[in-house]
Design a protein around this motif. Structure first.
Motif: not given
Length: 235
Positions: A30-31, A72-84, A109-111, A179-180
């Motif tokens: 998620c992000r 160049r572009s970036v998107l940060y994504v976390a593996e859980s709500l807690m991490t985000a 929520i992303l995939k 993830l970056a």
């Protein structure tokens, strides 16, 4: 004491890859984002930078952030709500020791639409193999130093036979996976369940109890709802 981070010795080699693939759990990735004209949804990448730890944007002559001249572009994504929660509010409100959540904060929520290969920095010894330190993604190094490593990884492509499109790393505030992602616009999409887009305001009554539980009980970070006028990003 944090060991000094040395500049990357180019050309980087010997990296290991990890693959972000379509998952089955709705809360796997998620992000959290602050909705605005610059970030209208959870999959909008940021081409302005460098700003954050693993930004790979080119450094301008005056060493100030700018829109990437090459896209160049970036998107940060976390593996859980807690991490985000830890990454977003630990970064923005660290000095305030509180997560102040305005109505514009949302979680999506992303995939991945296709498998995305990234450099694996969570694997034991992975950072040392490319000449970096395991603390690259977690220690309080100056941002210009970690960004130099992100640019080197992006430009040198240290995984033999594989193009990596980002980094899989330990989040600094929770030690969860993050993830970056670099230049993956169109290859990261939002999740829908029974036709309902899984993108909610953190203040939504369906979300807020979970946000409070993760922030207060797990991260030990008090969370409170605030009006837009009290939010630094809104103002």
């Amino acid at each position: 004491m944090v060991r000094p981070l040395r500049p990357p010795v180019r050309t980087l080699q010997n990296g290991a890859a990890w693959i972000w693939q379509i998952h089955s759990g709705p809360w796997r990735w998620c992000r959290i984002y602050h909705e605005s004209g610059y970030t209208p949804d959870g999959v909008t990448h940021r081409d302005y930078g460098p700003l954050s730890r693993m930004d790979h944007h080119e450094m301008s002559p005056d060493e100030k952030p700018r829109r990437s001249p090459t896209g160049r572009s970036v998107l940060y994504v976390a593996e859980s709500l807690m991490t985000a929660l830890g990454e977003v509010f630990g970064e923005v409100f660290g000095e305030a020791e509180e997560a102040r959540v305005c109505p514009n904060y949302r979680v999506a929520i992303l995939k991945p639409r296709v498998p995305i290969h990234v450099l694996d920095l969570r694997l034991q010894g992975a950072a040392m193999r490319i000449g970096a330190l395991p603390s690259l993604a977690t220690a309080p190094y100056p941002r210009d130093e970690t960004q130099a490593w992100a640019r080197a990884i992006y430009e040198d492509q240290p995984v033999a036979g594989t193009k990596v499109r980002g980094i899989y790393y330990d989040a600094a505030y929770s030690n969860g996976g993050a993830l970056a992602l670099w230049d993956t616009t169109g290859d990261v999409v939002g999740v829908s369940v029974r036709g309902i887009r899984q993108d909610f305001a953190l203040s939504d009554p369906r979300m807020w109890p979970r946000v409070q539980g993760e922030a207060n009980d797990v991260l030990r970070m008090p969370a409170s709802l605030v009006a837009r006028r009290s939010c630094p990003l809104c103002s």
